[in-house]
Design a protein around this motif. Structure first.
Motif, short mmCIF file in Angstrom:
data_model
loop_
_atom_site.label_atom_id
_atom_site.label_comp_id
_atom_site.label_asym_id
_atom_site.label_seq_id
_atom_site.Cartn_x
_atom_site.Cartn_y
_atom_site.Cartn_z
N TYR A 19 -23.69 2.58 11.15
CA TYR A 19 -24.50 1.39 11.36
C TYR A 19 -25.74 1.40 10.46
N SER A 20 -26.36 2.55 10.30
CA SER A 20 -27.53 2.65 9.43
C SER A 20 -27.17 2.26 8.00
N LEU A 21 -26.04 2.77 7.53
CA LEU A 21 -25.59 2.45 6.17
C LEU A 21 -25.26 0.96 6.05
N LEU A 22 -24.46 0.44 6.99
CA LEU A 22 -24.02 -0.95 6.89
C LEU A 22 -25.18 -1.92 7.06
N SER A 23 -26.12 -1.59 7.93
CA SER A 23 -27.31 -2.44 8.08
C SER A 23 -28.14 -2.44 6.81
N HIS A 24 -28.21 -1.29 6.15
CA HIS A 24 -28.94 -1.19 4.89
C HIS A 24 -28.26 -2.03 3.80
N TRP A 25 -26.95 -1.90 3.70
CA TRP A 25 -26.21 -2.67 2.71
C TRP A 25 -26.16 -4.15 3.04
N GLY A 26 -25.93 -4.46 4.32
CA GLY A 26 -25.65 -5.84 4.71
C GLY A 26 -24.20 -6.18 4.41
N TYR A 27 -23.78 -7.36 4.84
CA TYR A 27 -22.39 -7.77 4.65
C TYR A 27 -22.05 -7.96 3.18
N GLU A 28 -23.00 -8.48 2.43
CA GLU A 28 -22.77 -8.64 0.99
C GLU A 28 -22.62 -7.28 0.31
N GLY A 29 -23.45 -6.32 0.71
CA GLY A 29 -23.34 -4.98 0.14
C GLY A 29 -22.02 -4.33 0.48
N LEU A 30 -21.56 -4.52 1.71
CA LEU A 30 -20.26 -3.98 2.09
C LEU A 30 -19.16 -4.56 1.21
N GLN A 31 -19.22 -5.87 0.97
CA GLN A 31 -18.22 -6.49 0.10
C GLN A 31 -18.27 -5.91 -1.31
N ASN A 32 -19.49 -5.67 -1.82
CA ASN A 32 -19.61 -5.05 -3.15
C ASN A 32 -18.98 -3.65 -3.15
N HIS A 33 -19.22 -2.91 -2.08
CA HIS A 33 -18.64 -1.56 -1.95
C HIS A 33 -17.12 -1.63 -1.92
N VAL A 34 -16.60 -2.59 -1.16
CA VAL A 34 -15.15 -2.76 -1.06
C VAL A 34 -14.56 -3.15 -2.42
N ASP A 35 -15.26 -4.03 -3.13
CA ASP A 35 -14.81 -4.39 -4.48
C ASP A 35 -14.72 -3.16 -5.37
N HIS A 36 -15.72 -2.30 -5.26
CA HIS A 36 -15.73 -1.07 -6.07
C HIS A 36 -14.54 -0.18 -5.72
N ILE A 37 -14.30 0.01 -4.42
CA ILE A 37 -13.18 0.86 -3.98
C ILE A 37 -11.85 0.30 -4.46
N ALA A 38 -11.68 -1.01 -4.30
CA ALA A 38 -10.43 -1.62 -4.74
C ALA A 38 -10.22 -1.42 -6.24
N GLY A 39 -11.30 -1.48 -7.01
CA GLY A 39 -11.19 -1.23 -8.44
C GLY A 39 -10.75 0.19 -8.74
N VAL A 40 -11.27 1.16 -7.97
CA VAL A 40 -10.87 2.56 -8.14
C VAL A 40 -9.39 2.72 -7.87
N TYR A 41 -8.91 2.14 -6.77
CA TYR A 41 -7.50 2.30 -6.42
C TYR A 41 -6.58 1.53 -7.36
N ARG A 42 -7.05 0.41 -7.86
CA ARG A 42 -6.24 -0.33 -8.83
C ARG A 42 -6.07 0.50 -10.10
N ARG A 43 -7.16 1.13 -10.56
CA ARG A 43 -7.05 1.98 -11.76
C ARG A 43 -6.09 3.14 -11.52
N LYS A 44 -6.21 3.79 -10.34
CA LYS A 44 -5.32 4.89 -10.02
C LYS A 44 -3.87 4.42 -9.97
N ARG A 45 -3.67 3.25 -9.35
CA ARG A 45 -2.30 2.72 -9.29
C ARG A 45 -1.73 2.49 -10.68
N ASP A 46 -2.53 1.90 -11.56
CA ASP A 46 -2.04 1.60 -12.91
C ASP A 46 -1.67 2.88 -13.66
#
Length: 536
Positions: free
Chosen positions: A394-421
């Motif tokens: 909760y401390s992390l997510l409150s610090h990031w906010g919902y927009e920050g969480l989405q940015n984090h998720v975008d980053h993770i998805a990019g990592v897994y897409r590169r690994k998949r490729d």
């Protein structure tokens, strides 16, 4: 208000405990706490939080929401025998201002040896990933993480997650008859959901292949599992319809369908919108629940934050979606947006793939009677999810906010897409002509079919010997397809994960596997005296 660097925390709200009551609370006291108009056999009134706002209690419930009585025939005999914990259910009362609490054996907080904890976290977006922020947990924040909490989770964290579900799935808790509960990972709440819903001899519908973690649960409950076929586009809705139309008269009608619609484990497939709509229509027609299981994915954006489209836009791999096409909506969202009753979908989410698997945090969102049953099991088993893990998250997510969480998720998805490729490139280099596969658009797995000589009972061959004995000998570890079928049938398929193996070792892993397949085919040629390779 009290502060943690970079985070603003509201004082703890009273816990939302009405979902553990037999009747919802009514009325407010002078402190704006909702007190139930009934007491239980121990004489203690139930209390619920007005969270997220007191106005929620007067909101009009959507008339399409199924009544609580609808679930009477779905809840298991075991679930109906559970009673509220006399201690757990009064924890919220201890937080009423002015209350002198003598009721529970909570350890004295001054005896805890932890005075302050600091956590250094990355910036959520890819561009600033190398930068960090230090979060300090101390005072009331740390105290909350070191003490017992409500069965469903720390109230402010539950509220944060409810708003997350509204943002991603367009679902409002106060008017749509659903509740949310945090568990020790999504496997925890998933297992408790099955216990809440299944009696011995009940029937369930499962995707084939299916997440291996649920197969022992079905065996434990002695259920009849009917397999529904899948392909690269997810569950085959037409096959599901055929199964339902031809259901054996001597078997109980299925209570539920368990499905992983994004980056399915093990296949990596994501179900198309067309198939999701038909599955939802069948659930309403044949009255079975959809257990939408285990995921977290990126999505198309409109402006800055993700926009939930009214007619489109989901689980552990929900947030690990990296396909080129816009992500289809979840069943949880669709059942609200598509005309018809609301309350057939129970959704499971996990932070294991996006924050930490070791924190063991997942959550269930679904019809209040079902979530209530899960909470009753928790109150007599694990008691609650880890307060400490919740406070850190909760401390992390409150610090990031919902927009920050989405940015984090975008980053993770990019990592897994590169690994998949990179993994797919290694597969094409070494396994062309030796295996067949579809490229996943979410998750961390590739499900591929080895082109092996036939064996007794299977014209497609058996991957178990190749993977369990031969590949292991060559120090390549994967899972044979037989692990993902409820009847353990012979399969030529293999599930490979590309998440943790260093990318520079992808090529060597596929080279070793290719050499093993070639050797198996040569052995078959020698035994039959024919070109077995040509037959596969």
């Amino acid at each position: 208000m009290y502060q943690v660097p970079g985070v603003r925390f509201a004082p703890p709200a009273l816990a939302f405990l009405s979902h553990l009551c037999m009747s919802p609370p009514t009325g407010f006291n002078a402190d704006s706490q909702m007190i139930a108009s009934v007491t239980h056999n121990d004489g203690i009134p139930m209390v619920a939080s007005p969270s997220p706002t007191a106005e929620c209690s007067t909101s009009t419930v959507d008339q399409r929401v199924l009544p609580a009585s609808f679930y009477d025939s779905y809840l298991s005999d075991t679930a109906k025998r559970y009673l509220p914990s006399p201690i757990r259910k009064v924890i919220p009362l201890s937080r009423i201002p002015g209350m002198l609490s003598l009721f529970a054996g909570l350890p004295a907080p001054e005896t805890f040896p932890f005075q302050q904890l600091t956590v250094t976290v990355s910036h959520p977006d890819t561009a600033n990933r190398d930068k960090s922020t230090t979060l300090t947990l101390e005072g009331e924040v740390l105290a909350e993480g070191l003490q017992y909490c409500d069965t469903a989770g720390i109230p402010k964290f539950v509220d944060w997650l409810c708003e997350l579900q509204e943002r991603y799935h367009g679902r409002k808790r106060d008017t749509e008859g659903w509740a949310l509960s945090i568990g020790c990972g999504s496997q925890d709440v998933l297992s408790k959901a099955f216990t809440s819903l299944l009696n011995e001899g009940d029937s369930v519908l499962v995707e084939a292949p299916v997440y291996a973690g649920v197969i022992p649960i079905f065996d434990l409950h002695k259920c009849h599992a009917a397999e529904v076929s899948t392909d690269a586009d997810g569950i085959l809705a037409d096959d599901l319809e055929h199964i339902l139309q031809n259901w054996p008269k001597d078997k109980r009608k299925p209570k539920l369908l368990y499905t992983v619609p994004y980056g399915c484990n093990p296949t990596g497939a994501s179900a198309t919108l067309e198939r999701r709509l038909k599955v939802l229509q069948l659930a309403r027609e044949y009255n079975f629940l959809i257990l939408e299981g285990l995921s977290f994915t990126t999505c198309q954006r409109s402006g800055g934050f993700k926009k939930v489209e009214s007619s489109l836009i989901d689980d552990p791999y929900f947030y690990l979606y990296y396909g080129d096409a816009p992500r289809p909506p979840s069943y949880f969202q669709l059942e609200k947006e598509i005309a018809g009753p609301i309350g057939h979908v129970v959704r499971f989410d996990s932070f294991s793939k996006i924050l930490s698997s070791g924190m063991r945090l997942g959550f269930v969102s679904g019809p209040t009677p079902v979530v209530t049953a899960i909470n009753l099991i928790t109150s007599s088993s694990t008691l609650q999810p880890s307060s400490f893990s919740q406070v850190v998250a909760y401390s992390l997510l409150s610090h990031w906010g919902y927009e920050g969480l989405q940015n984090h998720v975008d980053h993770i998805a990019g990592v897994y897409r590169r690994k998949r490729d990179l993994f797919a490139e290694a597969m094409r280099k070494h396994l062309e002509g030796l295996a067949e596969w579809s490229t996943p658009e979410a998750g961390m797995f590739v499900w591929f079919k080895l082109l092996l000589p036939p064996v007794p009972g299977s014209d497609e061959g058996d991957s178990e010997d190749v993977i369990v004995r031969r590949a292991l000998k060559e120090k390549v570890l994967a899972l044979p397809g037989t692990s993902f079928f409820t009847n353990g049938r012979t399969s030529a398929y293999v599930r490979a994960s590309f998440s943790v193996l260093p990318e520079e070792q992808f090529d060597e892993a596929m080279r070793r596997l290719a050499a093993i397949i070639k050797e198996v085919r040569k052995e078959a040629e020698r035994e039959t005296g024919s070109d077995a390779g040509a037959s596969v």
